[in-house]
Design a protein around this motif. Structure first.
Motif, PDB file in Angstrom:
ATOM      1  N   THR A 198     -20.127 -11.660   2.674  1.00 21.11           N
ATOM      2  CA  THR A 198     -21.271 -12.250   3.734  1.00 21.11           C
ATOM      3  C   THR A 198     -20.829 -13.268   4.645  1.00 21.11           C
ATOM      4  O   THR A 198     -21.770 -13.884   5.166  1.00 21.11           O
ATOM      5  N   GLY A 199     -19.603 -13.250   4.668  1.00 21.52           N
ATOM      6  CA  GLY A 199     -19.162 -14.400   5.836  1.00 21.52           C
ATOM      7  C   GLY A 199     -18.446 -15.562   5.202  1.00 21.52           C
ATOM      8  O   GLY A 199     -18.081 -16.474   5.999  1.00 21.52           O
ATOM      9  N   ALA A 200     -18.515 -15.761   3.746  1.00 24.27           N
ATOM     10  CA  ALA A 200     -17.904 -17.079   3.225  1.00 24.27           C
ATOM     11  C   ALA A 200     -16.427 -16.933   3.474  1.00 24.27           C
ATOM     12  O   ALA A 200     -15.784 -16.103   3.382  1.00 24.27           O
ATOM     13  N   GLU A 201     -15.747 -18.032   3.302  1.00 19.64           N
ATOM     14  CA  GLU A 201     -14.237 -18.139   3.138  1.00 19.64           C
ATOM     15  C   GLU A 201     -13.913 -18.474   1.730  1.00 19.64           C
ATOM     16  O   GLU A 201     -14.830 -19.221   0.921  1.00 19.64           O
ATOM     17  N   HIS A 202     -12.985 -17.849   1.110  1.00 17.64           N
ATOM     18  CA  HIS A 202     -12.545 -17.922  -0.059  1.00 17.64           C
ATOM     19  C   HIS A 202     -11.239 -18.313  -0.511  1.00 17.64           C
ATOM     20  O   HIS A 202     -10.261 -17.869   0.235  1.00 17.64           O
ATOM     21  N   ILE A 203     -10.893 -19.258  -1.313  1.00 19.17           N
ATOM     22  CA  ILE A 203      -9.848 -19.539  -1.538  1.00 19.17           C
ATOM     23  C   ILE A 203      -9.462 -20.049  -3.320  1.00 19.17           C
ATOM     24  O   ILE A 203     -10.336 -20.650  -3.826  1.00 19.17           O
ATOM     25  N   ALA A 204      -8.430 -19.308  -3.706  1.00 21.83           N
ATOM     26  CA  ALA A 204      -8.220 -19.281  -5.099  1.00 21.83           C
ATOM     27  C   ALA A 204      -7.206 -20.408  -5.149  1.00 21.83           C
ATOM     28  O   ALA A 204      -6.144 -20.520  -4.886  1.00 21.83           O
ATOM     29  N   ALA A 205      -7.847 -21.630  -5.785  1.00 19.11           N
ATOM     30  CA  ALA A 205      -7.129 -22.972  -5.751  1.00 19.11           C
ATOM     31  C   ALA A 205      -6.446 -23.297  -7.025  1.00 19.11           C
ATOM     32  O   ALA A 205      -5.857 -24.482  -7.220  1.00 19.11           O
TER      33      ALA A 205
END
Length: 234
Positions: A198-205
Motif C-alpha cells: 500500500t506504499g509503506a517502506e519496510h525494513i527488517a531490523a
C-alpha cells in the motif's frame, strides 16, 4: 524554531516511556510524548481495550501535528488517528504492527487467529491468571516478557485486551509510513508485506518482537523521522 512532536504508542506489556528505551535520545531533537493507552495507567485499575479512547489520546497528543511511532497493538490507534486526521500526522513508524484486521484472511494471520480465537472466547470464564498463563503458552516470547507480567494487574489487563483482528482499521491515505519488523516471525512479515503493497517502506531490523530496540531499528527510526521533518500528508 520549535521542536517537532513525536507521539509514542506502546503495545502490550511495558508502557509509557519504559516501552521506548531505545528512543529516549530522540528527546534531544524532538518534543517526545510517551502515551499510556487506555487501561494502562499504573495508579488505576486495568480496563478493556478502547480503540476510540486511544485514538482520541493520540490526536490530542499530536496537537497541531507531529509524528507517531507505535508498537504492536499500539499501531491500531496510530493508524486510526492517521485515517481520521492525515493532515496532522507527519509520519507513521509502525514496529511489528499487530494490525491483523487488515490481513485477517491471509495465511499467517488466519493461522494466528485460529490459534488464539478459542482463548479469547473462553476469556469471560477464565481467571486473569489462567488467561495470562494460557496466552503466554501460545505466544510467549522469553526475550520480550516485561518484568511485571506476573503481577495481578498485568494479568487482568492481558485478559481485557480485545482481539486485534477485530479492530476497525482502514488503509492510511498519503501518510509516509515506515514498518519495522524483527525478521523472525512470518505473521509480522505478512503484515509488513501487505502494508508495503500500500506504499509503506519496510525494513527488517532484527530485535525479534522489539525491532525498535536493535541498533538497526534505532538508526532506521532516526533516519526516517529526519527525512520526514516538516512534512505532512497532502
Amino acid at each position: 524554531m520549535a521542536q517537532q512532536r513525536i507521539v509514542f504508542v506502546h503495545g502490550n506489556g511495558s508502557f509509557g516511556a519504559a516501552a521506548w528505551r531505545g528512543q529516549h535520545a530522540l528527546a534531544r531533537s524532538y518534543d517526545c510524548l510517551f502515551l499510556r493507552r487506555h487501561g494502562y495507567h499504573p495508579d488505576l485499575p486495568p480496563a478493556p481495550t478502547s480503540h476510540r479512547t486511544d485514538t482520541d489520546s493520540v490526536l490530542a497528543a499530536l496537537g497541531d501535528g507531529g509524528h507517531v511511532v507505535a508498537h504492536a497493538e499500539g499501531a491500531i490507534c496510530a493508524m486510526m488517528a492517521a485515517v481520521e486526521q492525515p493532515g496532522r500526522v507527519f509520519s507513521l513508524t509502525l514496529c511489528e504492527p499487530a494490525v491483523f484486521s487488515l490481513t485477517r484472511d491471509l495465511p499467517a494471520t488466519a493461522a494466528h487467529r485460529s490459534l488464539l480465537e478459542p482463548l479469547f472466547r473462553r476469556a469471560p470464564h477464565l481467571s486473569d491468571d489462567e488467561f495470562a498463563q494460557e496466552h503466554r503458552r501460545l505466544v510467549f516470547l522469553p526475550e520480550t516478557r516485561p518484568a511485571g507480567e506476573a503481577d495481578a494487574k498485568a494479568a487482568a489487563r492481558r485478559r481485557m485486551q480485545a482481539p486485534p483482528w477485530d479492530a476497525p482499521l482502514e488503509i492510511v491515505p498519503g501518510v509516509p509510513t515506515l514498518v519495522l519488523t524483527g525478521g523472525w516471525e512470518p505473521l509480522y512479515e505478512e503484515v509488513a508485506a501487505f502494508l508495503e503493497s500500500t506504499g509503506a517502506e519496510h525494513i527488517a531490523a532484527g530485535g525479534n518482537h522489539r525491532p525498535q530496540d536493535s541498533p538497526e531499528g534505532q538508526d532506521a527510526i532516526r533516519a526516517f523521522l529526519g527525512g520526514c521533518r516538516g512534512s505532512a500528508a497532502a
